[in-house]
Design an enzyme around this catalytic site. Structure first.
Site: not given
Ligand code: IMP
Ligand code: MG
Length: 181
Positions: A102-103, A106, A155, A168
């Site tokens: 995963e990148d 959050d 962010f 990206r």
């Molecule tokens: P989660 O389900 O809240 O853990 O969110 C994960 C997804 O939200 C990631 O795979 C990203 O697509 C997006 N995301 C969360 N934070 C960021 C950020 O700071 N920059 C860009 N994308 C983000």
């Molecule tokens: Mg992602």
């Protein structure tokens, strides 16, 4: 460049390409040791993880399979719970050690959905590697096996991560500037 603009937003340099490469290298080093002897398949989560996956996997010396998948943006409902669907996963995961790449994690909701569905394919084991973890925002109790950087709940963009589809391809990671009014 210490400062960039994407669409209507300003971002400051947060993690340099050198710092990122150093962390990616140390994750690869750990994986090469810890996953030796496992029947590994790496699964990168598109779009965001493409750059992390490419840089990491160049440094992996294990005999491993590599695949990618997407998580649908729309939510289907199963038994009343909203679950994001996995798209493009055609591999047989039985008997494999799956390592999800995963990148960013959050709140942890996305990785929970991914893990739940991957486990349905009956792999031997599932591990999770993320380049970035927003520790304060993370609400899940799923263990993250490999984390590159713990970052604040702000962010970020670059190195696979986008803002409105842009950014990206940046080598560095940039953080959204706080707006002072
Ligand atoms: P989660 O389900 O809240 O853990 O969110 C994960 C997804 O939200 C990631 O795979 C990203 O697509 C997006 N995301 C969360 N934070 C960021 C950020 O700071 N920059 C860009 N994308 C983000
Ligand atoms: Mg992602």
């Amino acid at each position: 460049m210490p400062h960039i603009v994407i669409a209507d937003k300003e971002f400051q340099l947060y993690l340099s390409a050198e710092k990122i490469q150093h962390q990616v290298e140390s994750i690869a080093y750990r994986m090469n040791r810890e996953l030796k002897g496992h029947n590994v398949i790496f699964i990168g989560v598109l779009n965001g993880a493409f750059m992390f996956a490419a840089d990491l996997l160049k440094r992996i010396h294990l005999e491993a399979q590599i695949s990618f998948m997407k998580v649908s943006s729309y939510c289907g409902t199963s038994s009343g719970i909203q679950v994001k669907r996995l798209i493009g996963l055609n591999e047989d995961l039985k008997g494999k050690t799956v390592v999800i790449l995963e990148d960013i994690i959050d709140t942890g909701k996305t990785i929970e959905d991914i893990l739940f569905q991957i486990k349905g394919f009956r792999p031997t084991e599932v591990q999770i590697a993320t380049l970035l973890l927003k520790k304060e925002a993370y609400k899940s109790n799923i263990n993250i096996d490999y984390t590159g950087f713990e970052i604040p709940d702000r962010f970020v963009v670059g190195y696979g991560l986008d803002y409105m589809g842009y950014g990206r391809n940046l080598r560095n990671i940039y953080m959204l500037e706080e707006v002072h009014s």
